[in-house]
Design a protein around this motif. Structure first.
Motif, mmCIF file in Angstrom:
data_model
loop_
_atom_site.group_PDB
_atom_site.id
_atom_site.type_symbol
_atom_site.label_atom_id
_atom_site.label_comp_id
_atom_site.label_asym_id
_atom_site.label_seq_id
_atom_site.Cartn_x
_atom_site.Cartn_y
_atom_site.Cartn_z
ATOM 1 N N ALA A 251 0.783 -1.249 0.000
ATOM 2 C CA ALA A 251 0.000 0.000 0.000
ATOM 3 C C ALA A 251 0.811 1.293 0.000
ATOM 4 C CB ALA A 251 -0.983 -0.007 1.175
ATOM 5 N N VAL A 254 -1.164 4.574 -0.438
ATOM 6 C CA VAL A 254 -1.804 5.253 0.692
ATOM 7 C C VAL A 254 -0.927 6.415 1.156
ATOM 8 C CG1 VAL A 254 -2.554 5.005 3.091
ATOM 9 C CG2 VAL A 254 -3.101 3.221 1.430
ATOM 10 N N ARG A 257 -1.121 9.273 -1.456
ATOM 11 C CA ARG A 257 -2.398 9.994 -1.319
ATOM 12 C C ARG A 257 -2.428 10.833 -0.038
ATOM 13 N NH1 ARG A 257 -5.927 8.000 -5.157
ATOM 14 N NH2 ARG A 257 -5.385 5.937 -6.007
ATOM 15 N N PRO A 329 1.974 1.341 5.564
ATOM 16 C CA PRO A 329 0.513 1.272 5.437
ATOM 17 C C PRO A 329 -0.025 -0.059 4.912
ATOM 18 C CG PRO A 329 1.457 2.447 3.581
ATOM 19 C CD PRO A 329 2.602 1.937 4.395
ATOM 20 N N HIS A 373 -7.346 2.084 5.980
ATOM 21 C CA HIS A 373 -6.354 2.586 5.033
ATOM 22 C C HIS A 373 -6.815 3.875 4.363
ATOM 23 C CE1 HIS A 373 -5.180 -1.607 5.655
ATOM 24 N NE2 HIS A 373 -3.965 -1.207 5.342
ATOM 25 N N ASP A 374 -7.606 4.647 5.077
ATOM 26 C CA ASP A 374 -8.056 5.932 4.561
ATOM 27 C C ASP A 374 -6.869 6.899 4.560
ATOM 28 O OD1 ASP A 374 -9.121 8.531 4.238
ATOM 29 O OD2 ASP A 374 -11.039 7.920 5.113
ATOM 30 N N PRO A 375 -6.464 7.418 3.388
ATOM 31 C CA PRO A 375 -5.308 8.335 3.333
ATOM 32 C C PRO A 375 -5.453 9.541 4.248
ATOM 33 C CG PRO A 375 -5.920 7.624 1.128
ATOM 34 C CD PRO A 375 -7.000 7.127 2.034
#
Length: 437
Positions: A251, A254, A257, A329, A373-375
């Protein structure tokens, strides 16, 4: 019949004299961060060296990936790496390796057959492909099999990254077979041990939790300004670091972002922010090797992202020391060696609260764990550290203290305990078989 085993003078427990270590799909001689080489390679190298230092001979079997490779390489005193010819030397993907397991097994058997009978006392296989070879070798040599999964298909499929391909049923079945065949299973963390039991039906009494380690002599705190000069970074830069293979599972998108969100919220960061990505495309990431570069361009931060090739240990230490925050991440991690290496250098970590990362990172002590995993959540956690020098200093101290509990010496001692249990159980089984015959 296996060769005589060493005995611990303290507890008189059996210890192997010679171990066959199986690392089929990736060689311990490969540079971590390239191809399929990663934390497992470091694990095999570091534990093999320390086992040899304790008096145990270690022979590591891996598949040859070039005709130029010598058959046998001395990696360290008491540790040899044997390249087994199986299939084409180059261009064979990991997903195609199951078709070469018979050839690998034959090569391992031939090597052992050239030695006196009972040469190896025990087999330690790493990853399910090696476990398949170890399963057959165990039966042929009549020695215990100790297995380390490192990653598991059922866990990866449960935590699959968006757009990533699931692990095939063949691997799930193969892992189940290895779990059933192994005498002992070594789990990196308590979470992994529970997953082996809950998802694969492993015998709880056969699961040993042994944390991986970090080289505490190599990965140490150092002068940040010197490290930044060595890496060509400005003294006042805000450096966010990702180390690892570039693939959806890890990831790194992530982090890209999250960095874009940080700049959008505070445009002044554009003059100082550096996102360093150290590693190469691997696994499903090979399908779109420029995806991360393209993403940074689409988000308008291509000028802030530095893509660095997989680094040597010395260069990696510089990167850790130079960074304000190391970001891990991943969607799934058996342990998270990068997180511990960074912390050993005094660098706080922002990591996903998944798998072994919950053990590798002490939340609010050595770094911050982020659910999901919300940026934007990662951006908030990173900003919290870089915007508060006092907090970063406190986390830096906590990082060093937390990492100090993960030395390779403790890992090796745990493995030796597992080996001893496997040998003891094998002896008990042989005695019962003899009595009943």
């Amino acid at each position: 019949m296996a060769a005589p085993t060493q005995m611990s003078s303290a507890r008189r427990q059996p210890m192997p004299q010679r171990i066959a270590v199986l690392s089929v799909h990736t060689s311990p001689l490969d540079q971590p961060g390239t191809g399929d080489a990663g934390g497992m390679n470091v694990y095999v190298v570091e534990t093999a060296r320390r086992l040899a230092e304790s008096g145990i001979e270690v022979e590591i079997f891996t598949r040859a990936t070039s005709s130029a490779l010598p058959t046998v390489v001395e990696m360290a005193p008491g540790v040899t790496v044997r390249h087994v010819t199986a299939g084409p030397f180059e261009g064979l993907l990991k997903q195609d390796l199951p078709g070469q397991l018979c050839a690998v097994t034959a090569g391992v058997m031939r090597a052992e057959a050239a030695r006196p009978e009972g040469w190896f006392d025990l087999i330690h296989s790493h990853y399910w492909l090696s476990g398949q070879v170890g399963w057959l070798a165990k039966e042929r040599w009549n020695v215990p099999l100790v297995h380390s999964m490192h990653t598991m298909a059922k866990v990866k499929n449960r935590d699959l990254a968006l757009g990533d391909a699931p692990e095939p049923a063949m691997r799930v079945i193969g892992e189940q077979q290895v779990v059933s065949a192994a005498d002992r299973l070594v789990a990196n963390t308590d979470d992994e041990g529970e997953e082996l039991i809950d998802l694969y039906g492993a015998d709880p009494t056969a699961v040993d939790v042994v944390h991986p380690g970090v080289d505490l002599e190599a990965f140490t705190p150092g002068e940040r300004s010197a490290a930044r000069r060595a890496r060509g970074l400005a003294p006042d830069a805000i450096v966010l670091l990702f180390v690892g293979r570039i693939q959806p599972l890890k990831a790194p998108d992530v982090l890209i972002r999250a960095a874009a969100e940080m700049v959008a919220l505070d445009p002044s960061l554009r003059s100082r922010l550096v996102v360093a990505v150290c590693g190469g495309p691997s696994g499903s990431g090979l399908d779109q090797p420029t995806a991360l570069i393209d993403l940074a361009r689409e988000l308008g931060i291509a000028d802030l992202v530095r893509f660095e090739p997989p680094s040597s240990r010395a260069d990696l230490v510089d990167w850790y020391r130079a960074a304000d925050v190391a970001v891990v991440p991943s969607h799934s991690e058996s342990f998270g060696l990068v997180a511990v290496e960074a912390q050993a250098c005094g660098t706080p970590v922002v990591a996903a609260a998944v798998g072994g990362l919950r053990t590798a990172v002490a939340h609010e002590v050595s770094g911050l764990l982020v659910e999901g995993h919300d940026p934007s959540h990662f951006a908030a956690a990173i900003t919290r550290i870089v915007a508060q020098p006092l907090l970063r200093s406190e986390l830096s101290r906590g990082a060093r203290m937390h990492a100090a509990s993960f030395g390779w010496a403790a890992t090796t001692a745990g493995l030796m305990s597992s080996y001893s249990a496997a040998l003891s159980n094998a002896r008990s089984g042989n005695r019962l078989a003899a009595l009943s015959s």
